[in-house]
Write a protein that holds these residues in place. Structure first.
Motif, PDB file in Angstrom:
ATOM      1  N   GLU A  38       0.849  -1.195   0.000  1.00  0.00           N
ATOM      2  CA  GLU A  38       0.000   0.000   0.000  1.00  0.00           C
ATOM      3  C   GLU A  38       0.882   1.241   0.000  1.00  0.00           C
ATOM      4  O   GLU A  38       1.016   1.920   1.022  1.00  0.00           O
ATOM      5  CB  GLU A  38      -0.918   0.008   1.229  1.00  0.00           C
ATOM      6  N   PRO A  39       1.493   1.594  -1.139  1.00  0.00           N
ATOM      7  CA  PRO A  39       2.395   2.747  -1.177  1.00  0.00           C
ATOM      8  C   PRO A  39       1.707   4.078  -0.876  1.00  0.00           C
ATOM      9  O   PRO A  39       2.361   5.051  -0.518  1.00  0.00           O
ATOM     10  CB  PRO A  39       2.955   2.725  -2.597  1.00  0.00           C
ATOM     11  N   ARG A  40       0.373   4.123  -0.967  1.00  0.00           N
ATOM     12  CA  ARG A  40      -0.366   5.354  -0.669  1.00  0.00           C
ATOM     13  C   ARG A  40      -0.967   5.351   0.734  1.00  0.00           C
ATOM     14  O   ARG A  40      -1.790   6.201   1.060  1.00  0.00           O
ATOM     15  CB  ARG A  40      -1.461   5.572  -1.699  1.00  0.00           C
ATOM     16  N   ASN A  41      -0.537   4.417   1.568  1.00  0.00           N
ATOM     17  CA  ASN A  41      -1.012   4.357   2.951  1.00  0.00           C
ATOM     18  C   ASN A  41      -0.579   5.626   3.671  1.00  0.00           C
ATOM     19  O   ASN A  41       0.608   5.972   3.671  1.00  0.00           O
ATOM     20  CB  ASN A  41      -0.437   3.114   3.643  1.00  0.00           C
ATOM     21  N   ARG A  42      -1.517   6.334   4.290  1.00  0.00           N
ATOM     22  CA  ARG A  42      -1.211   7.639   4.895  1.00  0.00           C
ATOM     23  C   ARG A  42      -0.334   7.524   6.138  1.00  0.00           C
ATOM     24  O   ARG A  42       0.274   8.487   6.562  1.00  0.00           O
ATOM     25  CB  ARG A  42      -2.488   8.406   5.208  1.00  0.00           C
ATOM     26  N   HIS A  43      -0.283   6.344   6.755  1.00  0.00           N
ATOM     27  CA  HIS A  43       0.526   6.164   7.957  1.00  0.00           C
ATOM     28  C   HIS A  43       1.927   5.634   7.659  1.00  0.00           C
ATOM     29  O   HIS A  43       2.865   5.945   8.378  1.00  0.00           O
ATOM     30  CB  HIS A  43      -0.172   5.217   8.938  1.00  0.00           C
ATOM     31  N   ASP A  44       2.047   4.820   6.611  1.00  0.00           N
ATOM     32  CA  ASP A  44       3.326   4.190   6.292  1.00  0.00           C
ATOM     33  C   ASP A  44       3.357   3.806   4.817  1.00  0.00           C
ATOM     34  O   ASP A  44       2.650   2.888   4.397  1.00  0.00           O
ATOM     35  CB  ASP A  44       3.522   2.942   7.168  1.00  0.00           C
ATOM     36  N   PRO A  45       4.175   4.477   4.008  1.00  0.00           N
ATOM     37  CA  PRO A  45       4.234   4.145   2.576  1.00  0.00           C
ATOM     38  C   PRO A  45       4.828   2.756   2.310  1.00  0.00           C
ATOM     39  O   PRO A  45       4.704   2.241   1.210  1.00  0.00           O
ATOM     40  CB  PRO A  45       5.116   5.241   1.980  1.00  0.00           C
ATOM     41  N   ASN A  46       5.445   2.142   3.312  1.00  0.00           N
ATOM     42  CA  ASN A  46       5.978   0.786   3.166  1.00  0.00           C
ATOM     43  C   ASN A  46       4.977  -0.286   3.590  1.00  0.00           C
ATOM     44  O   ASN A  46       5.293  -1.476   3.569  1.00  0.00           O
ATOM     45  CB  ASN A  46       7.247   0.612   4.006  1.00  0.00           C
ATOM     46  N   ARG A  74       8.631  -5.573  -5.137  1.00  0.00           N
ATOM     47  CA  ARG A  74       8.849  -4.604  -6.225  1.00  0.00           C
ATOM     48  C   ARG A  74       9.879  -5.096  -7.240  1.00  0.00           C
ATOM     49  O   ARG A  74       9.805  -4.742  -8.420  1.00  0.00           O
ATOM     50  CB  ARG A  74       9.274  -3.250  -5.655  1.00  0.00           C
TER      51      ARG A  74
END
Length: 132
Positions: A38-46, A74
């Protein structure tokens, strides 16, 4: 490789507010799971979300392991994952890179009843030769 799945006590944000813990309780060891970065996760891009065989989110990989696993995903490495176990506030999955299904480790026998309690002390088979 065994990985921790955290956040299992939070409800999902779907319309049904599905229960992550219940999803793991309904899973059997060896059931396939899916990992979704979830690269668009607002808490952690990882962040890497973990989904059960039924497509219900069961939590996230721990923040310590997510960058390592995400980098391998990736790069296009083949990854297979299965549910391993549930223990208190963490679920565990088993992953394998490079093809083939992961193998589950042997389950230790439950010795808590034999010892009269929850003492899960496993003595070293070689004895205390290391000096402690």
């Amino acid at each position: 490789m065994t990985l921790a799945v955290v956040g299992i006590d939070f409800p999902n944000e779907d319309k049904a507010r599905s229960n992550r813990r219940f999803e793991w309780l309904a899973s059997a060891a060896g059931d396939p799971v899916t990992l979704r970065p979830e690269p668009r996760n607002r808490h952690d891009p990882n962040a890497i979300a973990v989904f059960s065989a039924r497509g219900v989110q069961g939590g996230y990989l721990s923040a310590e392991r997510a960058p390592f696993i995400g980098a391998r995903i990736r790069r296009g490495e083949e990854i297979q994952a299965v549910f391993q176990a549930l223990d208190k506030s963490v679920a565990y999955i088993r992953v394998r890179f490079g093809g083939g299904m992961p193998t589950l480790p042997e389950v230790r026998p439950d010795v808590s009843e034999d010892r009269g309690g929850d003492d899960l002390f496993y003595p070293d088979a070689d004895g205390p030769d290391w000096g402690a």
